[in-house]
Design a protein around this motif. Sequence first.
Motif, mmCIF file in Angstrom:
data_model
loop_
_atom_site.group_PDB
_atom_site.id
_atom_site.type_symbol
_atom_site.label_atom_id
_atom_site.label_comp_id
_atom_site.label_asym_id
_atom_site.label_seq_id
_atom_site.Cartn_x
_atom_site.Cartn_y
_atom_site.Cartn_z
ATOM 1 N N UNK B 132 -7.519 9.226 -16.670
ATOM 2 C CA UNK B 132 -6.776 8.310 -17.088
ATOM 3 C C UNK B 132 -6.239 7.692 -15.745
ATOM 4 N N UNK B 133 -5.896 8.477 -14.497
ATOM 5 C CA UNK B 133 -5.360 8.035 -13.536
ATOM 6 C C UNK B 133 -6.384 7.132 -12.723
ATOM 7 N N UNK B 134 -7.716 7.131 -12.926
ATOM 8 C CA UNK B 134 -8.476 6.132 -12.343
ATOM 9 C C UNK B 134 -8.468 4.957 -13.035
ATOM 10 N N UNK B 135 -8.725 4.832 -14.312
ATOM 11 C CA UNK B 135 -8.949 3.781 -14.990
ATOM 12 C C UNK B 135 -7.789 2.861 -14.802
ATOM 13 N N UNK B 136 -8.142 1.792 -14.340
ATOM 14 C CA UNK B 136 -6.765 0.686 -14.364
ATOM 15 C C UNK B 136 -6.336 0.217 -15.599
ATOM 16 N N UNK B 137 -4.894 0.293 -15.520
ATOM 17 C CA UNK B 137 -4.447 -0.162 -16.727
ATOM 18 C C UNK B 137 -4.625 -1.501 -17.500
ATOM 19 N N UNK B 138 -5.363 -2.189 -16.674
ATOM 20 C CA UNK B 138 -5.419 -3.571 -17.366
ATOM 21 C C UNK B 138 -6.853 -3.492 -18.379
ATOM 22 N N UNK B 139 -7.786 -2.315 -18.230
ATOM 23 C CA UNK B 139 -8.894 -2.250 -18.804
ATOM 24 C C UNK B 139 -8.401 -1.847 -20.515
ATOM 25 N N UNK B 140 -7.347 -1.229 -20.691
ATOM 26 C CA UNK B 140 -6.824 -0.651 -21.968
ATOM 27 C C UNK B 140 -5.716 -1.710 -22.361
ATOM 28 N N UNK B 141 -5.473 -2.644 -21.864
ATOM 29 C CA UNK B 141 -4.171 -3.358 -21.843
ATOM 30 C C UNK B 141 -4.333 -4.059 -23.367
ATOM 31 N N UNK B 142 -5.216 -4.847 -23.471
ATOM 32 C CA UNK B 142 -5.165 -5.573 -24.812
ATOM 33 C C UNK B 142 -5.473 -4.727 -26.038
ATOM 34 N N UNK B 143 -6.236 -3.514 -26.001
ATOM 35 C CA UNK B 143 -6.267 -2.834 -27.076
ATOM 36 C C UNK B 143 -4.944 -1.904 -27.330
ATOM 37 N N UNK B 144 -4.285 -1.654 -26.280
ATOM 38 C CA UNK B 144 -2.882 -0.869 -26.118
ATOM 39 C C UNK B 144 -2.067 -1.735 -26.886
ATOM 40 N N UNK B 145 -2.010 -3.240 -26.389
ATOM 41 C CA UNK B 145 -0.985 -4.195 -27.259
ATOM 42 C C UNK B 145 -1.078 -4.359 -28.663
ATOM 43 N N UNK B 146 -2.608 -4.171 -29.078
ATOM 44 C CA UNK B 146 -3.012 -4.437 -30.449
ATOM 45 C C UNK B 146 -2.723 -3.230 -31.112
ATOM 46 N N UNK B 147 -2.641 -1.834 -30.460
ATOM 47 C CA UNK B 147 -2.164 -0.644 -31.128
ATOM 48 C C UNK B 147 -0.963 -0.445 -31.460
#
Lengths: 298, 317
Positions: B132-147
């Motif tokens: 989780x440290x390595x994955x850039x937050x942008x990658x999961x930005x949209x699904x996170x927003x939708x969550x």
Amino acid sequence: MLKKRLTLEQNRAMWGVIFCVPLMLGLVMLFILPLIQSFRFSLSSIELVEGGFSVMYEGFENFNSLFTSNADYPRALTESVVNMVVNVPIIIIFSLFAAVLLNQKFRGRTIARAIFFLPVILASSAIANLDISSFVGGAVASSGGGDGGGNLMQSFELKKMLLESGISPLLVDYVTGAVDRIYEIISSSGVQILIFLAGLQSISPSLYEASRIEGATGYEIFWKVTFPMLTPLVLTNMVYSIIDSFSHNNINQLISETAFRTFDFGLSAAMSWIYFAVVGIILLLSTWLMSRKVFYYD
Amino acid sequence: MKGPAAYAEQFVIQYNPAEKTKKWGWIILRTLLVTGFCFIILFPLFLRLSVAFRSKVDIYDPTVLWIPKHFTLDNLKIAIETTHYFSTLLNTLLISSGTTLIQLAACALAAYAFARLKFRGSGLLFGMVIFTIVVPPQTIMIPLYLTYRYFDFFGLVGLFSGKESVNLIDTFWPFLISSATAMGLKNGLYIYIFRQFFRGIPKEIEEAALVDGAGVFKTFYRIMVPNAIPAVVTVLLFSFVWQWNDSYYVSLFLSKVKVLSTGLMDMGVAIGAEPDPVYQSMLMNTGVLLTMAPLIIMYLFVQRYFVESVERTGLVG
């Protein structure tokens, strides 16, 4: 009461699972599922409809358009990669140097340390960084060249001097570039200085004592004792700096804008996946290169 | 009678001038470097401070370098009004301190499990945390927003309230939920720091606690946490400061509720009517200063503990 008594080992394992429950929930809900979803989005186009959104599978359309028809993305990507390659070595060398400096005993060391860690507190916000440079530029323009002009001159002189001494122009550009961006570099190396400083404190004094008795000079002690003992931390710092340098650059802005201005969620997801792949490859490559040089004492 | 050579030799033996010069040369160089770097760090701060109290007249006065001729609080007043300073400050304080405390608990618990309470799959789980440290937050930005936009917690919300999902955007819930599940801002790093520290605490202490009849949880909060104070201080400060300065998650989850870092963006729009760009950036500068001021004041008090703690944390890779 038919409760079987657990062994100590099992009991502890059970508590371990209990302690990790929040983390596991979070990992699944806020990390793994979004990751899968984001990958699915990158292969489709998304439309917001009443009370939700609909996803249509499109294959590699988004990835294709990124490199064939999108004007900004390839440029932003190369720009951030080049910035990273240029900045990370400077940051690591500088922070190692600063940590060695701050580790020595001198009057006012506590104050100096407190000041060196100030950037950790202040400069982690991108807005603050952006604004100061624009403002200093404005101030210099209006007051007719104050200290900012002085800075410019200095680096110019330095460049001339280095070039005349016969160092290759590429290296000169690199060094003077680093001097020009000294504020940026200092402000992004706060955490790295901390990590190195912690490492320096953990080197056992008996090693230094032994090498003193053997007659090593300060220079030799640094390269033969201090530096090898710090190489694991160089690796840690390198990984940290790479991730950190990627966390505030304009590619992030591009990704967010694509998502929330033009509402092209699919394209934005594709952007972020390519970006992630690039970061991952760079990280793997650099760790692989570094890990062969790392020295572990125990 | 001794010759001059003998005197010279005695002088060298007694005072050792070469060594002395080397030592003093290094001391002078070191002092220069340290003061130089400190100056570079502090200069922008002083500049901001000096500019914040300047009146409009002083901008184009070349004789004003540091101390303003026309001292004024107008900039401050405008900045406070346009950013709605006190309400945003309150929001920021609530979010930062809330997430900091919750994150601390969640991360410390998980890290203790990773350090001492091994179970099947804990290695894999820790690997995921590092991932989780390595994955850039942008990658999961949209699904996170939708969550959070259509939040239903594995379908449980729909089961109890009858509604499809809840909209959590523009509330503090996204921050609280992320930090309670140790998935907030840079939480992987905190788990890593805690784990390293817990591993350094001798096992014997724990065993003694066990013999004295303490359960696992009691051992954790009576023995391990008090012993890990340096790590706790480090994580507390880092998470507070990073949450304070963060504009990424804040602008993702909050669009109507303002905090300091997004308030600054608003300010840019609000003072856009001002015709003079230099005066505009002067006002912006005052706004930035106001954002940083609480942090600087806090840092003045805690820097001692912070510097000491970080050194003892031993963030060794």
